[in-house]
Each structure stands twice: as structure tokens, then as C-alpha cells.
Design an enzyme around this catalytic site. Structure first.
Site, PDB file in Angstrom:
ATOM      1  N   GLY A  69       0.807  -1.219   0.000  1.00  0.00           N
ATOM      2  CA  GLY A  69       0.000   0.000   0.000  1.00  0.00           C
ATOM      3  C   GLY A  69       0.837   1.264   0.000  1.00  0.00           C
ATOM      4  O   GLY A  69       0.572   2.206  -0.760  1.00  0.00           O
ATOM      5  N   THR A  70       1.856   1.295   0.830  1.00  0.00           N
ATOM      6  CA  THR A  70       2.704   2.481   0.938  1.00  0.00           C
ATOM      7  C   THR A  70       3.355   2.795  -0.413  1.00  0.00           C
ATOM      8  O   THR A  70       3.383   3.944  -0.860  1.00  0.00           O
ATOM      9  CB  THR A  70       3.800   2.252   2.001  1.00  0.00           C
ATOM     10  OG1 THR A  70       3.153   1.947   3.245  1.00  0.00           O
ATOM     11  CG2 THR A  70       4.684   3.467   2.166  1.00  0.00           C
ATOM     12  N   ASN A 151      -8.570   3.867   8.199  1.00  0.00           N
ATOM     13  CA  ASN A 151      -8.009   2.765   8.977  1.00  0.00           C
ATOM     14  C   ASN A 151      -8.279   2.887  10.474  1.00  0.00           C
ATOM     15  O   ASN A 151      -8.232   1.900  11.188  1.00  0.00           O
ATOM     16  CB  ASN A 151      -6.506   2.648   8.719  1.00  0.00           C
ATOM     17  CG  ASN A 151      -5.804   3.987   8.727  1.00  0.00           C
ATOM     18  OD1 ASN A 151      -6.147   4.890   7.953  1.00  0.00           O
ATOM     19  ND2 ASN A 151      -4.847   4.143   9.597  1.00  0.00           N
ATOM     20  N   GLN A 179      -7.798  -0.408   3.128  1.00  0.00           N
ATOM     21  CA  GLN A 179      -8.703  -0.982   4.135  1.00  0.00           C
ATOM     22  C   GLN A 179      -9.980  -1.543   3.504  1.00  0.00           C
ATOM     23  O   GLN A 179     -10.716  -2.284   4.163  1.00  0.00           O
ATOM     24  CB  GLN A 179      -9.089   0.076   5.173  1.00  0.00           C
ATOM     25  CG  GLN A 179      -7.961   0.482   6.097  1.00  0.00           C
ATOM     26  CD  GLN A 179      -7.546  -0.623   7.053  1.00  0.00           C
ATOM     27  OE1 GLN A 179      -8.332  -1.494   7.419  1.00  0.00           O
ATOM     28  NE2 GLN A 179      -6.293  -0.609   7.460  1.00  0.00           N
ATOM     29  N   SER A 199      -3.320  -3.540  -0.686  1.00  0.00           N
ATOM     30  CA  SER A 199      -2.216  -4.256  -0.053  1.00  0.00           C
ATOM     31  C   SER A 199      -2.681  -5.646   0.384  1.00  0.00           C
ATOM     32  O   SER A 199      -3.688  -5.774   1.077  1.00  0.00           O
ATOM     33  CB  SER A 199      -1.734  -3.463   1.149  1.00  0.00           C
ATOM     34  OG  SER A 199      -0.690  -4.145   1.790  1.00  0.00           O
ATOM     35  N   ALA A 200      -1.917  -6.672  -0.013  1.00  0.00           N
ATOM     36  CA  ALA A 200      -2.357  -8.056   0.209  1.00  0.00           C
ATOM     37  C   ALA A 200      -2.530  -8.404   1.682  1.00  0.00           C
ATOM     38  O   ALA A 200      -3.469  -9.123   2.045  1.00  0.00           O
ATOM     39  CB  ALA A 200      -1.352  -9.017  -0.441  1.00  0.00           C
ATOM     40  N   HIS A 201      -1.648  -7.884   2.542  1.00  0.00           N
ATOM     41  CA  HIS A 201      -1.716  -8.331   3.941  1.00  0.00           C
ATOM     42  C   HIS A 201      -2.916  -7.765   4.695  1.00  0.00           C
ATOM     43  O   HIS A 201      -3.173  -8.149   5.825  1.00  0.00           O
ATOM     44  CB  HIS A 201      -0.396  -8.050   4.681  1.00  0.00           C
ATOM     45  CG  HIS A 201      -0.170  -6.634   5.111  1.00  0.00           C
ATOM     46  ND1 HIS A 201      -0.417  -6.220   6.390  1.00  0.00           N
ATOM     47  CD2 HIS A 201       0.284  -5.548   4.449  1.00  0.00           C
ATOM     48  CE1 HIS A 201      -0.105  -4.927   6.504  1.00  0.00           C
ATOM     49  NE2 HIS A 201       0.320  -4.500   5.334  1.00  0.00           N
ATOM     50  N   THR A 237      12.496  -8.073 -10.911  1.00  0.00           N
ATOM     51  CA  THR A 237      11.863  -9.391 -10.969  1.00  0.00           C
ATOM     52  C   THR A 237      10.702  -9.443  -9.978  1.00  0.00           C
ATOM     53  O   THR A 237      10.835  -9.034  -8.826  1.00  0.00           O
ATOM     54  CB  THR A 237      12.895 -10.485 -10.655  1.00  0.00           C
ATOM     55  OG1 THR A 237      13.972 -10.351 -11.579  1.00  0.00           O
ATOM     56  CG2 THR A 237      12.279 -11.865 -10.758  1.00  0.00           C
ATOM     57  N   CYS A 325       0.478   2.568  13.081  1.00  0.00           N
ATOM     58  CA  CYS A 325       1.610   3.376  12.676  1.00  0.00           C
ATOM     59  C   CYS A 325       1.882   4.483  13.678  1.00  0.00           C
ATOM     60  O   CYS A 325       2.952   5.055  13.702  1.00  0.00           O
ATOM     61  CB  CYS A 325       1.347   3.995  11.314  1.00  0.00           C
ATOM     62  SG  CYS A 325       0.723   2.797  10.152  1.00  0.00           S
TER      63      CYS A 325
HETATM   64  C1  LIG Z   1      -1.953  -0.458   5.953  1.00  0.00           C
HETATM   65  C2  LIG Z   1      -2.301   0.757   5.170  1.00  0.00           C
HETATM   66  C3  LIG Z   1      -1.400   1.289   4.234  1.00  0.00           C
HETATM   67  C4  LIG Z   1      -0.012   0.751   4.054  1.00  0.00           C
HETATM   68  O1  LIG Z   1      -0.013  -0.495   3.439  1.00  0.00           O
HETATM   69  P1  LIG Z   1       1.340  -1.395   3.490  1.00  0.00           P
HETATM   70  O2  LIG Z   1       1.058  -2.502   2.566  1.00  0.00           O
HETATM   71  O3  LIG Z   1       1.451  -1.840   4.907  1.00  0.00           O
HETATM   72  O4  LIG Z   1       2.456  -0.525   3.045  1.00  0.00           O
HETATM   73  C5  LIG Z   1      -1.811   2.371   3.474  1.00  0.00           C
HETATM   74  N1  LIG Z   1      -3.032   2.902   3.624  1.00  0.00           N
HETATM   75  C6  LIG Z   1      -3.928   2.419   4.511  1.00  0.00           C
HETATM   76  C7  LIG Z   1      -5.278   3.026   4.608  1.00  0.00           C
HETATM   77  C8  LIG Z   1      -3.591   1.326   5.319  1.00  0.00           C
HETATM   78  O5  LIG Z   1      -4.484   0.862   6.189  1.00  0.00           O
END
Ligand SMILES: *Cc1c(COP(=O)(O)O)cnc(C)c1O
Length: 385
Positions: A69-70, A151, A179, A199-201, A237, A325
């Protein structure tokens, strides 16, 4: 352990874990190689693009894999501003006070290069006002970036309306959907979204993997120069195991979304009901709707959030103060102060984010511990009478 911090990260689902394994071992070929051995890794990249495009209602070649995401947020902001500078013109970003640091800190950084930034304020529910967005638009505005869902307090913005306004003025509309993706339905076509970060996680996949959706009519300069990967815009890659895990997690999140959403909302409302019923002098931050189904965030008057988190931790309960964060940050959450809380109130807030794996028992146990802990902390507090 009771895990109620799904906005910080989610447990990788079993299916995602197993989908990754071949690419961490025998299927190690570089997907760009020409021999047969590379077809399986190459195929999984295609499949991931098709899967994600299906969920978002876009074309597969509008999906660019990133490191999360970042990275996606940084790329779209720096890319649009750099493109404008290459044309020799000034740049202006419109965003909101609610954004994740990945957006906010990038905007602050771009200011050093002369970029102007407008942070739209929000009301007590955390919603921007569309008239204020319209009023902020100038001839220099290159991008409107408004997060789909917050978030900390879970507020879902009127994305479709923002998309209409951006389209009317011909400005690129980006949304940080980290989110939201995999949790609530999103159609980039219907909602007029030009760019989107995920973001996958945050949806049951592995960490360090994500994507940027960018509509074909918009072009931005490369994030990483090098090989031809990701249409030469994000060279290097590919993280094949990560993308395989993300693909599987997205598939499941897509098919299970409606069920999970309903269940999470039911469980979340149950928690809100119990907390407000059993704990005096406590408030829900933000409005009940429109809100992410798994999010609740409470203010416990006179209680230090850090101390409360410790007591919860002692009882095996994982929650968070403000956002993950900012938990080591002495400043009060800007999200909470922007919806009208005082600094002192903002220091008394705890976020619980549930998902489909949580149970009613998790909620009941948490509220029981919460009730005793809040009572105990208030008994010894100077800030509560
Ligand atoms: C977690 C989050 C991010 C960052 O994502 P990462 O994959 O951890 O870098 C960015 N924006 C929001 C709203 C998030 O909740």
C-alpha cells in the site's frame, strides 16, 4: 489469544499460504525467462491480474504489482506530480486530513519541491464535504486522493460522488483502498476511480505485496527504472510467491465478501452494543454508518489508552490505540482530533477491528476484560471523577 487488530494486518489465509509454497521452492524460474520451466510463474502473474481486475471491474493490464500500500500511494502521488513538472507546470494535490501517513507524508515531502497541497477537513463522522472539494479545485490540481475507508475509525467516503466531480473537472481521482479492497464491493468503473492502492496483507495475503490500479487513459512515469516488468513502469523481478498468495487471498475475499461483510457487521454491532451498555462514560468514535463492517473505535473518558492496551495485552487481547503506525507516536491521532475530539480524549481511544474469524465469545470476553480494566484504571486515575 483474541486478535482484534485486523486493520493493522490480517492472518494469511491457509489457501494463500499453500498457493505460495511452490513458488518458494520448486517453481523458482524467473517469469520473464523464455523456456517452458518459466511458464508456471508467468501464468500465476497473469492469473493474479485477471482475478484482481475481475473484483475491481477493470482490465488486467491496468493492474501493476507493487510492494504494498505504501509503495502504491507513493507512486501515484509522486508520479502525477513529476509528470506535471516535466510539462513545466505547477502542481496541486487535493487530499484529506484523514489519510494514512503513506499519503500524508508523501504530500508533505512533495511540498518541498513546490507542490501545493489542500487537506480537506471532515465532519464529526469523518466525511468530507463535496462542496469543499469543488471549491478546492484549481487549474493546477493534478490529483484528488481520498481514501475509500479510514483505517482508524472506518469511515467510508462518498467515492462515487467524488469520482463524478473529478471527472467533471478532468482531474485524476486516486483512492487509497487498502482498508476497503476485499472487504467491501468496489467498482472502479461505476465509481469513476482512475487509480487505486491496495495491499495483500490487509485482506488475508502476505506482507510486502500489493498493487496499483491505473486506468489506461492516464500515464505516470516509472516508479523503478530497469527491466520491462509491469510494462516497464515498476522494474525488477516480480515477487512471484507474494503475488501467488495475493491472488489466492483476493479470489477468496471476492467470493466470500458478502457473507463476511454481513457477519462482521453483526459482530461489530454486538460489540458496540455491549461496550456502550456495560461501560459508563464511553463513546463510539465516528458514525455507525457508513463504516467498515469490522471497525469499532471507542473513547473511554479519563483512561490512558496505552495503559488500557497493556491490560488487554495481559489478558491476551490484541487491539490498537489510534493506528498501528502511530502507536509509538506521542502526538494524538490526527484522525481523532479532526473529527472533533480533544487531545486528551484522543489519548483515551482504542480501536478494535474484527474479521470473519472472530466469534461472539471473543467479543464477550473482550468486553468483560475491558469493563474491569476501565474500572480499575479510572479508580486510580486523576483524570477521572
Ligand atoms: C496499511 C495501510 C497502508 C499501508 O499499506 P502497506 O502494505 O502496509 O504498506 C496504506 N493505507 C492504509 C489506509 C492502510 O491501512
Amino acid at each position: 489469544m483474541i486478535y482484534l487488530d485486523h486493520a493493522a494486518t490480517t492472518k494469511p489465509c491457509r489457501e494463500a499460504f499453500y498457493a505460495m509454497l511452490p513458488f518458494l521452492s520448486d517453481q523458482y524460474a524467473n517469469p520473464s525467462a523464455l523456456y517452458d520451466f518459466a511458464r508456471e510463474p508467468e501464468h500465476i502473474l497473469d492469473e493474479a491480474r485477471v482475478t484482481i481486475a475481475g473484483i475491481l471491474d477493470c482490465e488486467p493490464d491496468e493492474i501493476y504489482f507493487t510492494g504494498g500500500g505504501t509503495e502504491s500511494d507513493n507512486w501515484i502521488l509522486k508520479g502525477t506530480v513529476l509528470k506535471r513538472y516535466l510539462e513545466g507546470r505547477p502542481a496541486h494535490i487535493i487530499t484529506t486530513v484523514l489519510e494514512h501517513p503513506a499519503i500524508k507524508k508523501t504530500c508533505e515531502y512533495l511540498k518541498k519541491f513546490g507542490c501545493k497541497v489542500t487537506y480537506l477537513p471532515v465532519d464529526s463522522r469523518g466525511l468530507i464535504r463535496l462542496e469543499e472539494l469543488k471549491r478546492a479545485i484549481s487549474k493546477d490540481t493534478v490529483i484528488i486522493s481520498v481514501m475509500t475507508a479510514n483505517n482508524e475509525i472506518g469511515t467510508i467516503q462518498p467515492i462515487e460522488r467524488i469520482g463524478e466531480i473529478a471527472d467533471e473537472y478532468g482531474i485524476l481521482f486516486h483512492t487509497d483502498a487498502v482498508q476497503a479492497f476485499g472487504h467491501i464491493p468496489i467498482s472502479v468503473k461505476k465509481w469513476g476511480i482512475d487509480a487505486l492502492s491496495a495491499s495483500a496483507h490487509k485482506f488475508g495475503g502476505p506482507k510486502g505485496t500489493g498493487f496499483l490500479y491505473l486506468k489506461k487513459k492516464w500515464q505516470i512515469p516509472p516508479l523503478l527504472n530497469g527491466g520491462h516488468q509491469e510494462q516497464s513502469l515498476r522494474a525488477g523481478t516480480e515477487n512471484v510467491p507474494g503475488i501467488a498468495g495475493m491472488c489466492e487471498a483476493a479470489k477468496i475475499a471476492g467470493t466470500e465478501m458478502k457473507n463476511r461483510e454481513n457477519y462482521e457487521r453483526m459482530l461489530r454491532n454486538y460489540m458496540i452494543h455491549l461496550v456502550l451498555r456495560d461501560i459508563p462514560d464511553c463513546r463510539l468514535n465516528g458514525a455507525l454508518e457508513p463504516r467498515l463492517p469490522g471497525n469499532c473505535n471507542f473513547c473511554f473518558r479519563g483512561v490512558d489508552a496505552g495503559a488500557l492496551l497493556n491490560l488487554l495485552d495481559d489478558a491476551g487481547i490484541c487491539a490498537s490505540a489510534g493506528s498501528a503506525c502511530s502507536s509509538k507516536n506521542p502526538e494524538p491521532s490526527e484522525v481523532l482530533t479532526s473529527i472533533g475530539l480533544t487531545d486528551e480524549e484522543a489519548y483515551s481511544c482504542i480501536r478494535f477491528t474484527l474479521d470473519y474469524q472472530n466469534t461472539r465469545e471473543d467479543v464477550e470476553q473482550t468486553v468483560k476484560v475491558l469493563k474491569n480494566s476501565v474500572r480499575e484504571l479510572r479508580r486510580t486515575s486523576e483524570n477521572y471523577s
